[in-house]
Write an enzyme that holds these catalytic residues in place. Structure first.
Site, PDB file in Angstrom:
ATOM      1  CB  SER A 159      -0.967  -0.048   1.191  1.00 43.95           C
ATOM      2  OG  SER A 159      -1.950   0.955   1.108  1.00 43.95           O
ATOM      3  CG  ASP A 254      -7.015  -2.126  -3.247  1.00 43.07           C
ATOM      4  OD1 ASP A 254      -7.443  -1.013  -2.878  1.00 43.07           O
ATOM      5  OD2 ASP A 254      -5.825  -2.470  -3.118  1.00 43.07           O
ATOM      6  CG  HIS A 284      -6.006  -1.755   0.306  1.00 44.67           C
ATOM      7  ND1 HIS A 284      -5.152  -1.482  -0.732  1.00 44.67           N
ATOM      8  CD2 HIS A 284      -5.442  -1.197   1.406  1.00 44.67           C
ATOM      9  CE1 HIS A 284      -4.122  -0.796  -0.289  1.00 44.67           C
ATOM     10  NE2 HIS A 284      -4.263  -0.609   1.013  1.00 44.67           N
TER      11      HIS A 284
END
Length: 312
Positions: A159, A254, A284
């Site tokens: 991320s 996501d 995610h």
């Protein structure tokens, strides 16, 4: 179809009325992330050793945690992954990603150096970039003392950490520094403008929402004019050639899915070797959720196997 295990997790969060991250102060969000990780993360596997150190950086000392994989001799010179944790440049630390770093070390046979870079809003963009670049350079410069091989050094992250790993490679290339041998980008944020179609199709209902993305981005970058800076949005860099080979992993549900795919395509289009894998049924953040989502363990094993091959 959303993975039933991911759906069960989302339903449980709803049933327990867990407050969305964008409703919390950064201090509370950090505390909740640390405390709640035990529910979704596997037990920490044993490794040969861990050591907490500090690297020098332009904003002061940068805490690091060094992992050596189980079964390795203390004097063995190992390949190394410099890892940047996720958390929207606002939350996360060495402890929230301790299990993942242990698993990657054991599975890949690499040492892992986890980097506790500075977070917003206290330290806004580009402080995190500065810290991650400095930490990567420090590991290379201190390879002999760390018993790692600077020629077999990879960078990676999930991320926000994937964003930072991509940016580190761009910064080092442009500076003429020695490049990492590989980059591991797990559902990376690559475009702060949040304009890819998945930001609309996956905007609500899958843990990371449009509201939480705005929350994280606002704490990291106060000035929207900086969204187009390639150090914030590596997809917008003018040149994606001559970069380390990459594995880019995304999740089907996501909001960041499409910009991750776009980054893999940008690398490939510029002649940089890139492999792309989308876990179509996932959300995610899933890779740290191996206690409750089985495909997380598959993803970790994939990352470790690709690292082992890339740094052999």
């Amino acid at each position: 179809m959303l993975d039933p295990q991911a759906r069960a997790l989302i339903d449980l969060l709803t049933a327990r009325a867990i407050p969305p991250v964008h409703t919390l102060t950064p201090a509370d969000a950090r505390r909740y992330y640390r405390e709640r990780r035990f529910f979704t993360q596997p037990d920490p596997p044993p490794v040969a050793s861990t050591q907490d150190l500090q690297a020098d950086g332009p904003h002061g000392a940068i805490p690091l945690r060094v992992y050596r994989p189980a079964g390795t001799a203390p004097d063995a010179v190992l390949p190394v992954l410099v890892y940047f944790h996720g958390g929207g440049w606002t939350i996360g630390d060495l402890d929230t990603h301790d299990v993942l770093c242990r698993d990657l070390a054991n599975g890949s046979g690499c040492a892992v150096v986890s980097v506790d870079y500075r977070l917003g809003p206290e330290y806004p963009f580009p402080a995190a970039v500065d810290d991650c670049v400095a930490a990567t350079r420090w590991v290379g410069a201190n390879a002999a003392a760390l018993r790692v091989d600077a020629r077999r050094l990879a960078v990676g992250g999930d991320s926000a950490g994937g964003n930072l790993a991509a940016v580190v490679c761009l910064v080092l290339r442009d500076a003429g520094d020695a490049l990492p041998a590989f980059q591991l980008l797990i559902y990376p944020a690559t475009d702060m403008r949040a304009v890819a179609p998945s930001h609309t199709t996956n905007a609500q209902g899958y843990v990371l929402t449009a509201d939480s993305i705005a929350y994280y981005r606002g704490h990291y970058i106060a000035d929207p004019a900086q969204w187009s800076d390639w150090r914030a949005s590596p997809l917008l860099a003018g040149d994606h050639s001559r970069l380390p080979p990459a594995l880019v992993i995304t999740a089907g549900f996501d909001p960041l899915r499409d910009e991750g795919r776009q980054y893999a395509d940008a690398l490939s289009g510029a002649g940089t070797k890139a492999e792309y894998v989308c876990f179509e049924r996932q959300i995610h953040g899933f890779i740290t959720m191996g206690r409750v989502i089985d495909e997380a363990n598959t993803a970790v094993a994939l990352c470790a196997a690709v690292l082992r091959r890339a740094l052999a």
